[in-house]
Structures are given as structure tokens and as C-alpha cells.
Enzyme design. Structure first.
Site, PDB file in Angstrom:
ATOM      1  N   LYS A  13      11.828   0.039  -4.840  1.00 37.31           N
ATOM      2  CA  LYS A  13      12.544   1.414  -4.635  1.00 37.31           C
ATOM      3  C   LYS A  13      12.540   1.549  -3.109  1.00 37.31           C
ATOM      4  O   LYS A  13      13.499   1.914  -2.495  1.00 37.31           O
ATOM      5  CB  LYS A  13      11.685   2.553  -5.177  1.00 37.31           C
ATOM      6  CG  LYS A  13      11.766   2.551  -6.811  1.00 37.31           C
ATOM      7  CD  LYS A  13      11.244   3.595  -7.441  1.00 37.31           C
ATOM      8  CE  LYS A  13       9.834   3.898  -7.089  1.00 37.31           C
ATOM      9  NZ  LYS A  13       8.687   3.020  -7.783  1.00 37.31           N
ATOM     10  N   ARG A  88       8.824  12.528 -11.206  1.00 41.06           N
ATOM     11  CA  ARG A  88       8.140  11.447 -12.049  1.00 41.06           C
ATOM     12  C   ARG A  88       7.536  12.144 -13.311  1.00 41.06           C
ATOM     13  O   ARG A  88       7.199  11.469 -14.261  1.00 41.06           O
ATOM     14  CB  ARG A  88       7.032  11.219 -11.411  1.00 41.06           C
ATOM     15  CG  ARG A  88       7.245   9.897 -10.243  1.00 41.06           C
ATOM     16  CD  ARG A  88       5.846   9.501  -9.623  1.00 41.06           C
ATOM     17  NE  ARG A  88       5.564   8.219  -9.408  1.00 41.06           N
ATOM     18  CZ  ARG A  88       5.714   7.650  -8.252  1.00 41.06           C
ATOM     19  NH1 ARG A  88       6.234   8.143  -7.076  1.00 41.06           N
ATOM     20  NH2 ARG A  88       5.556   6.455  -7.985  1.00 41.06           N
ATOM     21  N   ARG A 127       1.875  -7.656  -1.905  1.00 40.69           N
ATOM     22  CA  ARG A 127       1.968  -6.259  -0.989  1.00 40.69           C
ATOM     23  C   ARG A 127       0.632  -5.987  -0.298  1.00 40.69           C
ATOM     24  O   ARG A 127       0.432  -5.694   0.767  1.00 40.69           O
ATOM     25  CB  ARG A 127       2.684  -5.206  -1.645  1.00 40.69           C
ATOM     26  CG  ARG A 127       2.961  -3.838  -0.512  1.00 40.69           C
ATOM     27  CD  ARG A 127       4.061  -2.819  -1.169  1.00 40.69           C
ATOM     28  NE  ARG A 127       3.124  -2.224  -2.131  1.00 40.69           N
ATOM     29  CZ  ARG A 127       3.826  -1.217  -2.719  1.00 40.69           C
ATOM     30  NH1 ARG A 127       5.108  -1.157  -2.727  1.00 40.69           N
ATOM     31  NH2 ARG A 127       3.194  -0.476  -3.643  1.00 40.69           N
ATOM     32  N   ARG A 133      -2.549  -1.408   0.778  1.00 42.05           N
ATOM     33  CA  ARG A 133      -2.520  -0.154   0.318  1.00 42.05           C
ATOM     34  C   ARG A 133      -3.664  -0.074  -0.618  1.00 42.05           C
ATOM     35  O   ARG A 133      -4.053  -0.986  -1.235  1.00 42.05           O
ATOM     36  CB  ARG A 133      -1.410   0.152  -0.417  1.00 42.05           C
ATOM     37  CG  ARG A 133      -0.240   0.915   0.156  1.00 42.05           C
ATOM     38  CD  ARG A 133       0.935   0.951  -0.532  1.00 42.05           C
ATOM     39  NE  ARG A 133       0.756   1.577  -1.723  1.00 42.05           N
ATOM     40  CZ  ARG A 133       1.972   2.005  -2.451  1.00 42.05           C
ATOM     41  NH1 ARG A 133       3.097   1.834  -1.867  1.00 42.05           N
ATOM     42  NH2 ARG A 133       1.584   2.775  -3.851  1.00 42.05           N
ATOM     43  N   ARG A 144      -1.077   2.511 -12.869  1.00 41.89           N
ATOM     44  CA  ARG A 144       0.291   3.088 -12.524  1.00 41.89           C
ATOM     45  C   ARG A 144       1.433   2.742 -13.352  1.00 41.89           C
ATOM     46  O   ARG A 144       2.402   3.388 -13.567  1.00 41.89           O
ATOM     47  CB  ARG A 144       0.457   2.565 -11.047  1.00 41.89           C
ATOM     48  CG  ARG A 144      -0.238   3.541 -10.181  1.00 41.89           C
ATOM     49  CD  ARG A 144      -0.511   2.748  -8.548  1.00 41.89           C
ATOM     50  NE  ARG A 144       0.693   2.454  -8.007  1.00 41.89           N
ATOM     51  CZ  ARG A 144       0.611   1.261  -7.278  1.00 41.89           C
ATOM     52  NH1 ARG A 144      -0.438   0.649  -6.921  1.00 41.89           N
ATOM     53  NH2 ARG A 144       1.998   0.798  -6.478  1.00 41.89           N
TER      54      ARG A 144
HETATM   55  P1  ADP Z   1       4.572   3.282  -6.365  1.00 42.06           P
HETATM   56  O1  ADP Z   1       5.854   3.544  -6.879  1.00 42.06           O
HETATM   57  O2  ADP Z   1       4.463   1.849  -5.960  1.00 42.06           O
HETATM   58  O3  ADP Z   1       3.593   3.563  -7.616  1.00 42.06           O
HETATM   59  P2  ADP Z   1       4.646   5.330  -4.621  1.00 42.06           P
HETATM   60  O4  ADP Z   1       4.405   4.977  -2.982  1.00 42.06           O
HETATM   61  O5  ADP Z   1       5.963   6.076  -4.697  1.00 42.06           O
HETATM   62  O6  ADP Z   1       4.227   4.119  -5.187  1.00 42.06           O
HETATM   63  O7  ADP Z   1       3.423   6.417  -5.019  1.00 42.06           O
HETATM   64  C1  ADP Z   1       2.148   6.219  -4.701  1.00 42.06           C
HETATM   65  C2  ADP Z   1       1.262   7.134  -5.350  1.00 42.06           C
HETATM   66  O8  ADP Z   1       1.672   8.587  -4.889  1.00 42.06           O
HETATM   67  C3  ADP Z   1       1.489   7.364  -7.067  1.00 42.06           C
HETATM   68  O9  ADP Z   1       0.649   6.294  -7.803  1.00 42.06           O
HETATM   69  C4  ADP Z   1       1.072   8.792  -7.186  1.00 42.06           C
HETATM   70  O10 ADP Z   1      -0.474   8.788  -7.344  1.00 42.06           O
HETATM   71  C5  ADP Z   1       1.703   9.688  -5.946  1.00 42.06           C
HETATM   72  N1  ADP Z   1       2.809  10.301  -6.218  1.00 42.06           N
HETATM   73  C6  ADP Z   1       3.969   9.778  -5.552  1.00 42.06           C
HETATM   74  N2  ADP Z   1       5.120  10.328  -5.898  1.00 42.06           N
HETATM   75  C7  ADP Z   1       4.429  11.302  -6.906  1.00 42.06           C
HETATM   76  C8  ADP Z   1       5.045  12.362  -7.776  1.00 42.06           C
HETATM   77  N3  ADP Z   1       6.513  12.570  -7.921  1.00 42.06           N
HETATM   78  N4  ADP Z   1       4.181  12.886  -8.648  1.00 42.06           N
HETATM   79  C9  ADP Z   1       2.835  12.721  -8.910  1.00 42.06           C
HETATM   80  N5  ADP Z   1       2.375  12.006  -7.773  1.00 42.06           N
HETATM   81  C10 ADP Z   1       3.107  11.086  -6.889  1.00 42.06           C
END
Ligand code: ADP
Length: 191
Positions: A13, A88, A127, A133, A144
Site C-alpha cells: 500500500k 481500519r 522488509r 521495523r 497483524r
Molecule cells: P501494515 O499495513 O504493514 O500493518 P502500517 O504501517 O499501516 O502497517 O501500520 C502499522 C501499525 O500502526 C498497525 O499495526 C497499527 O498498530 C497502527 N495503525 C496504523 N493505522 C491504524 C489505524 N487506522 N487504526 C489503528 N491502528 C493503526
């Protein structure tokens, strides 16, 4: 243009979000990136978010909603934005609806990247080696994915019912995926 990009963790994404946002001259707003920036600066928001992120859990809706509503009123987002990683949860969908309605605009499209989950675990482990990370360990990646399947995947149906979804195969070369996204987005804007 007000767009969303959705897909499971590791679907690519963030990479695609940048290309789409550049194309439409709008900011790509990634909630994950904003949280990570706060974590690395040690802000109170970062301290709170880190507890959840490291476990692969979602940060509470109130915290995330507030952060997004503050971000999308900044001047660079006046003519639109692409949200990556938000909404989300169903509660976030409702919150975003309210935020957009308040500005008198509407959501234009939702790009959904589809990918095989085993492929993704491998990508994310790779990654982890490159970016380091904290949430890219195998256990946390699988958590996740579970949280995504339970809480976020159902949102695709919500947006499908509104006729907004552009489902695009996220496997293959980055360029090819980008081309598929633009092809899909231009089909509807022409019809
Ligand atoms: P990925 O899609 O690879 O899991 P992101 O970088 O989008 O990673 O998000 C990393 C973390 O940030 C998520 O696992 C969550 O803990 C938090 N996070 C990101 N966006 C949201 C959201 N919209 N609501 C709640 N937590 C979020």
C-alpha cells in the site's frame, strides 16, 4: 480526489500510495507512518501508540480518529488526499464519513490491493531485514494479518456496497501493479 488504499499488511500500500498521490497531486497520508514518526520522536502519542503497534494490535479508534481529522484539514489536503492505513475499523469508517461530509466533499474511490497471505509473510520478513521495523517479526506479522482479517477486511464489503471499490492484483512488479491501479481508476472516471 479523495481516495483510500486498502489491503492486508505488506500488500504494498505505501509504495503504491506514493505513485497514486503524486499522479493526482494530493498528499499520501499514512497513519502507520505518522505513528512511527511520533514513536521515533518520543511524543506522548508515540508512547501510547507504540504499545499497540509492537504487539500488532490496532491503536484505539479515538486516538487514530483525532490524528486523522487533524491531518486532513491541513492546507496541502484541501483539494484531496489519499489515505493509506485508514480507516481500519467500522467505527473509523463512520468517523471518516463525518469528516469528509463536514467539508462538503465525498469519497471518490477505494483501491483494494489483493495478495496471497503466505507471499506477504515472506515480503514482510524481507522488509524487516531492510528497514528494521519493530513490528515485522513473524509472530507480530501473523497477528497483524489476523487483526486485518477480523476488523478491516469486512470494510471492503461496505465500500463495495457504495460502488467505490477498485480491486487490483497486488502481486508482481511494482510498475505493473501501478499500471493496473491507474487502468482501473480511469475506467470508472470515464464511464
Ligand atoms: P501494515 O499495513 O504493514 O500493518 P502500517 O504501517 O499501516 O502497517 O501500520 C502499522 C501499525 O500502526 C498497525 O499495526 C497499527 O498498530 C497502527 N495503525 C496504523 N493505522 C491504524 C489505524 N487506522 N487504526 C489503528 N491502528 C493503526
Amino acid at each position: 480526489m479523495r481516495l483510500l488504499i486498502m489491503g492486508p499488511p505488506g500488500a504494498g500500500k505505501g509504495t503504491q500510495a506514493k505513485f497514486i498521490a503524486d499522479h493526482f497531486s494530493i498528499p499520501a497520508i499514512s497513519t502507520g507512518d505518522i505513528f512511527r514518526a511520533n514513536v521515533s520522536q518520543g511524543t506522548p502519542l508515540g508512547v501510547e501508540a507504540k504499545r499497540y503497534m509492537d504487539a500488532g494490535e490496532y491503536v484505539p479508534d479515538e486516538v487514530t480518529n483525532r490524528m486523522v481529522s487533524n491531518r486532513i484539514v491541513e492546507s496541502d489536503a484541501e483539494h484531496g488526499f489519499l489515505l493509506d492505513g485508514y480507516p481500519r475499523t467500522l467505527a473509523q469508517v463512520e468517523e471518516l464519513d463525518g469528516m469528509i461530509k463536514q467539508t462538503g466533499h465525498q469519497l471518490d474511490a477505494v483501491v483494494v490491493l489483493t495478495v496471497d497471505s503466505e507471499e506477504i509473510v515472506q515480503r514482510l520478513l524481507q522488509r524487516a531485514e531492510i528497514e528494521g521495523r519493530a513490528d515485522d517479526t513473524e509472530d507480530v506479522i501473523r497477528r497483524r494479518q489476523e487483526v486485518y482479517a477480523e476488523q478491516t477486511h469486512p470494510l471492503i464489503e461496505v465500500y463495495k456496497a457504495r460502488g467505490l471499490v477498485h480491486e487490483v492484483d497486488g502481486l508482481g512488479e511494482v510498475d505493473d501493479v501501478t499500471k493496473r491501479i491507474f487502468a482501473s481508476l480511469s475506467e470508472t472516471s470515464e464511464s
